[in-house]
Design an enzyme around this catalytic site. Structure first.
Site, PDB file in Angstrom:
ATOM      1  N   GLY A   1     -31.929  76.835  46.207  1.00  0.00           N
ATOM      2  CA  GLY A   1     -31.151  77.374  47.317  1.00  0.00           C
ATOM      3  C   GLY A   1     -30.546  76.380  48.300  1.00  0.00           C
ATOM      4  O   GLY A   1     -29.534  76.662  48.925  1.00  0.00           O
TER       5      GLY A   1
ATOM      6  N   ASP B   1     -38.906  81.947  55.297  1.00  0.00           N
ATOM      7  CA  ASP B   1     -39.166  83.385  55.350  1.00  0.00           C
ATOM      8  C   ASP B   1     -40.657  83.606  55.627  1.00  0.00           C
ATOM      9  O   ASP B   1     -41.107  83.405  56.751  1.00  0.00           O
ATOM     10  CB  ASP B   1     -38.694  83.975  54.017  1.00  0.00           C
ATOM     11  CG  ASP B   1     -38.703  85.483  53.974  1.00  0.00           C
ATOM     12  OD1 ASP B   1     -38.451  86.115  54.999  1.00  0.00           O
ATOM     13  OD2 ASP B   1     -38.954  86.033  52.890  1.00  0.00           O
TER      14      ASP B   1
ATOM     15  N   ASP C   1     -29.290  83.122  46.866  1.00  0.00           N
ATOM     16  CA  ASP C   1     -28.935  84.063  45.811  1.00  0.00           C
ATOM     17  C   ASP C   1     -29.725  85.365  45.853  1.00  0.00           C
ATOM     18  O   ASP C   1     -30.759  85.473  46.518  1.00  0.00           O
ATOM     19  CB  ASP C   1     -29.212  83.428  44.446  1.00  0.00           C
ATOM     20  CG  ASP C   1     -30.714  83.421  44.125  1.00  0.00           C
ATOM     21  OD1 ASP C   1     -31.506  82.982  44.984  1.00  0.00           O
ATOM     22  OD2 ASP C   1     -31.095  83.882  43.041  1.00  0.00           O
TER      23      ASP C   1
HETATM   24  P1  IMP Z   1     -40.944  81.984  51.705  1.00  0.00           P
HETATM   25  O1  IMP Z   1     -41.903  81.333  50.775  1.00  0.00           O
HETATM   26  O2  IMP Z   1     -41.197  83.461  51.851  1.00  0.00           O
HETATM   27  O3  IMP Z   1     -40.758  81.313  53.029  1.00  0.00           O
HETATM   28  O4  IMP Z   1     -39.572  82.034  50.958  1.00  0.00           O
HETATM   29  C1  IMP Z   1     -38.793  81.016  50.805  1.00  0.00           C
HETATM   30  C2  IMP Z   1     -37.852  81.208  49.650  1.00  0.00           C
HETATM   31  O5  IMP Z   1     -37.559  82.587  49.339  1.00  0.00           O
HETATM   32  C3  IMP Z   1     -36.558  80.599  50.040  1.00  0.00           C
HETATM   33  O6  IMP Z   1     -36.544  79.274  49.659  1.00  0.00           O
HETATM   34  C4  IMP Z   1     -35.557  81.420  49.304  1.00  0.00           C
HETATM   35  O7  IMP Z   1     -35.383  80.871  48.025  1.00  0.00           O
HETATM   36  C5  IMP Z   1     -36.182  82.772  49.157  1.00  0.00           C
HETATM   37  N1  IMP Z   1     -35.683  83.670  50.206  1.00  0.00           N
HETATM   38  C6  IMP Z   1     -36.333  84.096  51.298  1.00  0.00           C
HETATM   39  N2  IMP Z   1     -35.561  84.883  52.055  1.00  0.00           N
HETATM   40  C7  IMP Z   1     -34.367  84.935  51.419  1.00  0.00           C
HETATM   41  C8  IMP Z   1     -33.125  85.580  51.726  1.00  0.00           C
HETATM   42  O8  IMP Z   1     -32.940  86.294  52.718  1.00  0.00           O
HETATM   43  N3  IMP Z   1     -32.130  85.387  50.813  1.00  0.00           N
HETATM   44  C9  IMP Z   1     -32.265  84.625  49.708  1.00  0.00           C
HETATM   45  N4  IMP Z   1     -33.393  83.998  49.409  1.00  0.00           N
HETATM   46  C10 IMP Z   1     -34.443  84.156  50.242  1.00  0.00           C
HETATM   47 MG    MG Z   2     -35.310  78.436  48.411  1.00  0.00          MG
END
Ligand code: IMP
Ligand code: MG
Length: 178
Positions: free
Chosen positions: A43, A102, A158
């Site tokens: 991403g 996130d 994505d």
């Molecule tokens: P985390 O581990 O929940 O912090 O998620 C991180 C990963 O989830 C990011 O690097 C993104 O690849 C994906 N992600 C989280 N939120 C979104 C979003 O709103 N759109 C797209 N990808 C997301």
């Molecule tokens: Mg990511």
């Protein structure tokens, strides 16, 4: 091609300005240093490309990839490093560049993993931050936008591999059906 976007949240100009501001701070904070900039695949690739072209310091670029086995829109605590860095980051200043923070599972796992190589410092730079969704307490050092708890796409982000090339960032209709 992107007709199924419900709403555009950030246009190219706003994203470009955010990249300018983050680059300005990194140029100032790392003046005279040579950080290793580690992009989190996939991403971050577009943001990383735009960011490094605004830097006037020396830097090394590297990449890391992690997968977490959640569903399509939410990650889980089971994170695996699936592509490893190749740079030696021992005693180096590291900047981890991510598209969006996130739940925090992915970045907290990655930063812990990188700490194992004894870098001099680690900072987190994310274009988007969704603090309302945080499960693991982790704060970015550089953020472009703080966003609501919406799943967003474009500019590298994505949904099922779609929208990565979209120059702006928006909310896909897919989400509103949930
Ligand atoms: P985390 O581990 O929940 O912090 O998620 C991180 C990963 O989830 C990011 O690097 C993104 O690849 C994906 N992600 C989280 N939120 C979104 C979003 O709103 N759109 C797209 N990808 C997301
Ligand atoms: Mg990511």
């Amino acid at each position: 091609m992107y007709e199924d976007i419900e709403e555009i949240l950030f246009n190219e100009e706003e994203i470009s300005r955010a990249a300018d501001e983050i680059a300005f701070r990194i140029n100032r904070d790392y003046e005279g240093k040579h950080p290793v900039i580690i992009g989190v695949l996939k991403g971050s690739f577009i943001f990383l490309a735009d960011l490094v072209r605004r830097l006037d310091i020396d830097f090394t670029v590297d990449f890391i990839k992690a997968s977490s086995y959640g569903d399509k829109t939410r990650s889980s605590g089971n994170v695996d490093i699936t592509y490893h860095i190749s740079a030696d980051i021992r005693n180096r200043d590291v900047i981890v560049v991510e598209d969006i923070l996130d739940t925090g599972y992915t970045l907290s796992y990655i930063t812990e993993y990188l700490r194992g190589f004894s870098p001099h410092s680690i900072r987190i730079c994310t274009l988007f931050d969704k603090p309302g969704r945080r499960v693991v307490p982790i704060k970015p050092d550089y953020t472009g936008f703080v966003t609501d708890d919406l799943f967003i796409v474009g500019y590298g982000l994505d949904y099922n591999e779609k929208y990565r090339g979209m120059p702006c960032v928006g909310v896909p209709k897919t989400q509103s059906k949930k």
